[in-house]
Design a protein around this motif. Structure first.
Motif, short mmCIF file in Angstrom:
data_model
loop_
_atom_site.label_atom_id
_atom_site.label_comp_id
_atom_site.label_asym_id
_atom_site.label_seq_id
_atom_site.Cartn_x
_atom_site.Cartn_y
_atom_site.Cartn_z
N HIS A 212 1.72 18.67 -7.17
CA HIS A 212 1.79 17.93 -8.43
C HIS A 212 0.82 16.75 -8.39
CE1 HIS A 212 5.37 20.29 -9.36
NE2 HIS A 212 5.77 20.04 -8.12
N GLY A 213 0.17 16.50 -9.51
CA GLY A 213 -0.79 15.42 -9.60
C GLY A 213 -0.28 14.29 -10.50
N PHE A 214 -0.52 13.07 -10.05
CA PHE A 214 -0.09 11.88 -10.78
C PHE A 214 -1.29 10.96 -10.97
CE2 PHE A 214 3.29 13.63 -8.25
CZ PHE A 214 4.43 13.57 -9.04
N THR A 215 -1.49 10.47 -12.17
CA THR A 215 -2.62 9.59 -12.47
C THR A 215 -2.13 8.17 -12.67
OG1 THR A 215 -3.83 11.40 -13.50
CG2 THR A 215 -4.55 9.17 -14.05
N PRO B 222 -13.12 8.11 -11.39
CA PRO B 222 -13.05 7.55 -12.74
C PRO B 222 -11.62 7.12 -13.09
CG PRO B 222 -14.39 9.53 -12.73
CD PRO B 222 -13.77 9.43 -11.38
N SER B 223 -10.64 7.87 -12.57
CA SER B 223 -9.25 7.43 -12.58
C SER B 223 -8.74 7.56 -11.15
CB SER B 223 -8.40 8.28 -13.54
OG SER B 223 -8.44 9.63 -13.16
N VAL C 121 -14.10 8.78 -3.56
CA VAL C 121 -13.62 8.75 -2.18
C VAL C 121 -12.09 8.89 -2.23
CG1 VAL C 121 -15.53 7.36 -1.30
CG2 VAL C 121 -13.51 6.22 -2.23
N GLY C 122 -11.45 8.98 -1.07
CA GLY C 122 -10.00 9.14 -1.12
C GLY C 122 -9.30 8.88 0.19
N ILE D 123 -11.64 -1.11 -4.22
CA ILE D 123 -12.76 -0.20 -4.49
C ILE D 123 -13.33 -0.46 -5.89
CG2 ILE D 123 -13.34 2.22 -4.93
CD1 ILE D 123 -11.51 2.94 -2.59
N ASN D 124 -12.45 -0.73 -6.84
CA ASN D 124 -12.91 -0.98 -8.21
C ASN D 124 -13.76 -2.23 -8.32
OD1 ASN D 124 -11.63 1.29 -9.19
ND2 ASN D 124 -9.77 0.21 -9.79
#
Length: 335
Positions: free
Chosen positions: A179-182, A166-167, A127-128, A42-43
């Motif tokens: 819980h969220g992880f970047t 963006p991330s 998107v996801g 995607i990037n």
């Protein structure tokens, strides 16, 4: 705060999370690896020939984007080899995907939308990948039956999504909060960035595609109009925000509160969103974060799917906002 990876986080909570076995952790490892592969493509979407449609239509009757196909292939290739699954279902595939005897098999079932909102890639909008993890009913052996997969959402042992924006961010629940992880590109790992996420009890944003209002019934029209005419918790009018990618709209709702709405339509009386690969995993996250998810009348996680690609209306987000919609629908039920 020390850098904590997804695997480390699961191991730290393993005593409180019975499903966090070695097999389950391995499943998540390969799921995360799939997400990294999709994110990398995607990037580079504007540099590679992966924008636009393929000219095909999927089982849902929707135009297939090139990245839909790529993401779907990545997910199936990686996950059927992970050793933890006995079956999968993808939004892009009409039939159940059974893990063949040439691969090691486990007790889990993965339901996923490989790339929600894929048409937005062309305009560089988030998107996801959305996923739901079920366990095959105890005692079932041999080839997986469709009845083994058609489980209500409350039986999920894990759910989440990977947001490509963006991330790149993984939002996950195994039944012990959200819980969220970047993703840190420097180390190639998802690191804990948003521990114990909570949806505000009432929000100030409503999200719905009002271009379809001509197809709504009176209950849906009144529910949406309620947010036009009611003040939010801060005494100000609700704000309208609509990205048009479910995972992006839900992510904002999870962080800031409010409600996402996709009512049934006269032309789609069962609703448009897929119950098992979209509504159920997000409803699981919403409830784990203190929110609520309903079809206007019934709790989403209580609905028993009657087919692999069953659909549903969806009202999801802050508890008080969803309950306001349910009160309106209840009034029409009594009429």
């Amino acid at each position: 705060m020390a850098d904590i990876t997804v695997t480390e986080h699961l191991l730290l909570h393993q005593k409180r999370t019975p499903q966090a076995t070695g097999q389950f952790t391995g499943l998540l490892y390969d799921l995360i690896l799939s997400g990294k592969s999709i994110a990398r493509r995607i990037n580079k979407a504007g540099l590679l020939d992966i924008l636009g449609g393929t000219g095909e239509v999927n089982v849902q009757g929707e135009d297939v984007q090139k990245m839909d196909t790529i993401a779907n292939r990545i997910m199936i290739y990686r996950m059927e080899r992970c050793g933890a699954l006995c079956a999968m279902s993808s939004e892009e595939e009409a039939d159940l995907i059974r893990v063949g005897p040439e691969f090691p098999r486990g007790d889990y079932i993965l339901i996923f939308d490989p790339l929600d909102g894929s048409s937005n890639i062309d305009i560089n909008v988030d998107v996801g990948t959305i996923f739901s993890i079920l366990r095959r009913p105890a005692g079932e052996k041999g080839e997986v039956r469709i009845e083994d997969v058609l489980q209500p959402g409350y039986q999920q042992v894990g759910a989440g999504y990977i947001l490509y924006g963006p991330s790149t961010m993984l939002v996950l629940s195994t039944g012990q909060g959200v819980h969220g992880f970047t993703l840190d590109p420097g180390v190639g790992e998802f690191l804990l960035s948003h521990p114990d996420m909570k949806i505000p009890e009432q929000g100030y944003i409503f999200s719905v595609n009002e271009g379809y209002s001509r197809y709504w019934d009176d209950a849906a029209k009144e529910a949406v109009n309620w947010f036009h005419t009611t003040e939010s918790f801060d005494g100000k009018p609700y704000s309208a925000r609509y990205v048009g990618a479910l995972v992006a709209d839900f992510h904002r709702t999870l962080l800031r509160g409010g409600i996402y709405m996709y009512p049934a339509e006269k032309r789609k009386p069962e609703g448009k969103l897929r119950l098992m690969c979209e509504a159920n995993p997000l409803a699981f996250l919403a409830e784990q974060a203190g929110g609520k998810a309903s079809d206007g009348k019934t709790r989403i996680l209580d609905k028993l799917p009657n087919k692999l690609h069953a659909r549903t209306p969806l009202f999801i987000g802050s508890k008080k906002d969803v309950e306001a919609v349910e009160r309106i629908y209840a009034k029409y039920e009594k009429a």
